[in-house]
Write an enzyme that holds these catalytic residues in place. Structure first.
Site, mmCIF file in Angstrom:
data_model
loop_
_atom_site.group_PDB
_atom_site.id
_atom_site.type_symbol
_atom_site.label_atom_id
_atom_site.label_comp_id
_atom_site.label_asym_id
_atom_site.label_seq_id
_atom_site.Cartn_x
_atom_site.Cartn_y
_atom_site.Cartn_z
ATOM 1 N N ASP A 1 66.223 53.760 29.781
ATOM 2 C CA ASP A 1 64.857 53.252 29.958
ATOM 3 C C ASP A 1 64.924 51.746 30.015
ATOM 4 O OD1 ASP A 1 61.967 54.795 29.600
ATOM 5 O OD2 ASP A 1 61.883 52.618 29.347
ATOM 6 N N CYS B 1 53.505 63.303 35.748
ATOM 7 C CA CYS B 1 52.222 63.830 35.282
ATOM 8 C C CYS B 1 51.109 63.207 36.124
ATOM 9 C CB CYS B 1 52.017 63.625 33.795
ATOM 10 S SG CYS B 1 51.939 61.920 33.331
HETATM 11 C C1 LIG Z 1 56.397 58.382 31.411
HETATM 12 S S1 LIG Z 1 57.638 57.597 30.767
HETATM 13 C C2 LIG Z 1 58.877 58.805 30.511
HETATM 14 C C3 LIG Z 1 58.521 59.796 29.444
HETATM 15 C C4 LIG Z 1 59.744 60.478 28.881
HETATM 16 N N1 LIG Z 1 60.519 61.128 29.908
HETATM 17 C C5 LIG Z 1 59.393 61.485 27.814
HETATM 18 O O1 LIG Z 1 59.382 62.672 28.072
HETATM 19 O O2 LIG Z 1 59.123 61.068 26.678
HETATM 20 C C6 LIG Z 1 58.311 56.675 32.062
HETATM 21 C C7 LIG Z 1 59.354 55.717 31.557
HETATM 22 O O3 LIG Z 1 60.018 55.127 32.663
HETATM 23 C C8 LIG Z 1 60.474 53.884 32.240
HETATM 24 N N2 LIG Z 1 60.892 53.089 33.398
HETATM 25 C C9 LIG Z 1 60.124 52.469 34.281
HETATM 26 N N3 LIG Z 1 60.851 51.801 35.180
HETATM 27 C C10 LIG Z 1 62.139 52.019 34.857
HETATM 28 C C11 LIG Z 1 63.377 51.612 35.395
HETATM 29 N N4 LIG Z 1 63.396 50.829 36.433
HETATM 30 N N5 LIG Z 1 64.502 52.042 34.810
HETATM 31 C C12 LIG Z 1 64.446 52.835 33.719
HETATM 32 N N6 LIG Z 1 63.307 53.248 33.155
HETATM 33 C C13 LIG Z 1 62.170 52.849 33.717
HETATM 34 C C14 LIG Z 1 59.276 53.327 31.500
HETATM 35 O O4 LIG Z 1 59.651 52.275 30.627
HETATM 36 C C15 LIG Z 1 58.772 54.558 30.763
HETATM 37 O O5 LIG Z 1 59.260 54.588 29.448
#
Ligand SMILES: C[S@@+](CC[C@H](N)C(=O)[O-])C[C@H]1O[C@@H](n2cnc3c(N)ncnc32)[C@H](O)[C@@H]1O
EC number: 2.1.1.311
Length: 532
Positions: free
Chosen positions: A259, A346
């Site tokens: 993340d 989602c």
């Molecule tokens: C909706 S959340 C994921 C929820 C997680 N899969 C769970 O079930 O708890 C989306 C995540 O993607 C991360 N994210 C966004 N851009 C990213 C990137 N370029 N590389 C890695 N993570 C990223 C965000 O920080 C966020 O925590």
């Protein structure tokens, strides 16, 4: 600055479709954005009733202070009649409303009588969709049977006779407050009445159960990792799905959780630690210049329909989100030994779902097949896309979950990559990833601190109402590695393994590209009306 004047301005602009509620609230000069957003959203919810009352009392014609402004009358009426604190710091506007108090209350009573309720909030409660409370059992620490037996001291376990979703919905709708049951589709999920509070429950505190919406429990099941698998969780924080994957793997194997957000990563570490997950390597990933959030438009919230962006700036945002999502999905496809990829969001928007998956698939169909996941699941992708039948969708109305989308790819037999560059690039990427994970393990604490101070707070622009994070979403691409490859923290090693018996058993159970859910002959189609 007056709350009601600002509220009316925003409301008028929303009615004229100038922009979305959120954008307008953020660009307002009014300091307390949360208060302003709540006032506008609630006024929109009760809109037609408030407008009726204003008409019946003739407020606009008799009061010059309202300047024939229906929106101003509506925001005032909302707080005057319904808002918890009444009119706050409304000055002369309050005097205006108080002059009409008797007539306003009469009009309100009349509307309530016509609706057969004692207060309009009852009408709203009926319209709100409340989802059941889903509880996932953490198989690292306990078993479903043990949890049921513990909970039976407080709740009554109901054996649902339902064999399809329609009947299951009925069972749940008829639940009494103390009822619970096992989920129809997911063996490690229990279902309780909406609002059941587990936050301080001892099973929660011990990490034996985890509160997670049913929809977000599907990706791990669809990935179906066997014990010993190697899994890459690309957008992992706060870690619900990471911990679910670990639970299905019984803590045996490896998970690389990536993340870009240090703060959320800290939550992931805490959550996985409470859940007893010990196969997880945490990593801050690159790609940090891309807008991280998906629209989260599937998350059920009383306010969603009013705060959903449907203006052109939201269209731009959707476009950049879908570019990011496609990028991350492609990235996953480039790992030469990746076997299964599960993509989930989602969001209800096809731009983030069907379009992303079909565009990427078009490029990679020589290497991957799109799986026909859960063929008996009634809600498929939006009609009109070539592979709609292969996708899963969930909606609050049909599955009693948040809105959700899932697609799954499996590598074609014996196809590694026909793109020389991909393979070269990937060997390097995997190596980088592994060594970064090693580094991360060593310097976890200091790195987290550093990243936390550097990282841009993604939530800066989020206003929470009732603790709902509208921007929370799932851009989750999970990657199960080929069992022949072990990505080790020391570096990339190719290790030929003897397939274990349970893996062979599992393979025998799985046919072609169908995932492990039982297939049924009949397929129904459903056009998701929510999509825009
Ligand atoms: C909706 S959340 C994921 C929820 C997680 N899969 C769970 O079930 O708890 C989306 C995540 O993607 C991360 N994210 C966004 N851009 C990213 C990137 N370029 N590389 C890695 N993570 C990223 C965000 O920080 C966020 O925590």
């Amino acid at each position: 600055m007056n709350l009601y004047i600002e509220g009316a301005k925003v409301l008028n602009a929303v009615k004229q479709k100038k922009s979305s509620v959120k954008t307008l609230v953020y660009s307002s000069q009014y300091d307390n954005k949360k208060q302003l957003l709540a006032l506008v959203c609630e006024t929109l919810r009760y809109g037609s009733y408030l407008s009726d009352i204003a008409d019946q009392v003739d407020l606009l014609k008799t009061e010059h202070l309202l300047k024939y402004d229906n929106s101003l009358a509506e925001v005032l009426l909302f707080d005057f009649l319904i808002g918890k604190k009444g009119l706050v710091r409304a000055g002369r506007l309050k005097q205006t409303m108080t002059r009409h108090k008797t007539d306003i209350q009469k009009a309100y009573q009349k509307i309530c009588e016509e609706a057969g309720v004692t207060s309009l909030s009852e009408v709203m409660d009926d319209q709100d969709i409340s989802l059941p409370r889903y509880v996932r059992v953490n198989l690292i620490k306990t078993t479903v049977e043990a949890v049921i037996s513990t909970l039976e001291s407080e709740w009554e376990y109901v054996v649902s006779p339902a064999t399809n979703m329609k009947r299951f919905r009925k069972t749940i709708k008829e639940f009494e407050k103390h009822h619970f049951t096992r989920d129809l589709h997911l063996p490690d999920v229990l279902v309780f009445p909406p609002g059941t509070d587990f936050h301080d429950h001892e099973l929660m505190l011990k990490g034996e159960i985890i509160l997670q919406d049913k929809a977000s429990c599907f990706p791990a099941h669809i990935l179906n990792p066997t014990e010993g698998s190697v899994v890459i969780d690309c957008c992992a924080a706060p870690g619900n799905k990471t911990s679910h994957v670990a639970s299905l793997m019984k803590n045996h194997g490896k998970i690389f959780a990536f993340d870009k957000d240090g703060r959320r990563m800290a939550t992931l570490q805490e959550l996985t630690s409470v859940a007893g997950v010990n196969l997880c390597h945490h990593q801050m990933s690159g790609l940090s210049k891309i807008d991280p959030s998906c629209s989260g438009s599937g998350i059920v919230s009383r306010m969603n329909k009013f705060t959903d962006d449907d203006d052109s700036s939201a269209a731009d945002r959707l476009e950049s989100l879908s570019n990011f999502q496609a990028l991350i999905l492609e990235q996953a496809m480039k790992f030469p030994n990746v076997k299964t990829i599960v993509y989930s969001t989602c969001s209800i928007h096809s731009q983030e779902n069907e379009e992303v998956v079909e565009n990427v698939y078009e490029k990679y169909q020589d290497m991957f097949d799109l799986c026909n996941i859960m063929p008996d699941w009634p809600i498929r992708g939006i009609e009109g896309y070539e592979h709609s039948d292969h996708f899963l969708r969930m909606t609050p109305e049909t599955s009693l979950t948040n809105g959700f989308f899932i697609a799954c790819f499996k590598r074609k037999d014996n196809v590694k990559s026909n793109r020389k560059n991909d393979v070269d690039l990937n060997a390097e990427e995997e190596s980088n990833m592994a060594s970064k994970a090693k580094k991360s393990k060593k310097h976890k604490k200091s790195k987290l601190k550093e990243e936390e101070s550097n990282v841009q707070d993604d939530d800066d622009e989020i206003v929470n109402i009732d603790e709902i994070d509208y921007n929370d979403s799932h851009i989750g691409a999970k990657v199960e590695n080929d069992t022949d490859l072990c990505v080790d923290v020391e570096g990339v090693k190719k290790v030929k393994k003897h397939k274990r018996k349970h893996e062979e058993d599992n393979e025998n159970k799985t046919t072609d590209n169908d995932c492990h859910f039982p297939s049924k002959k009949h397929k129904h189609k459903h056009k998701n009306k929510n999509d825009s």
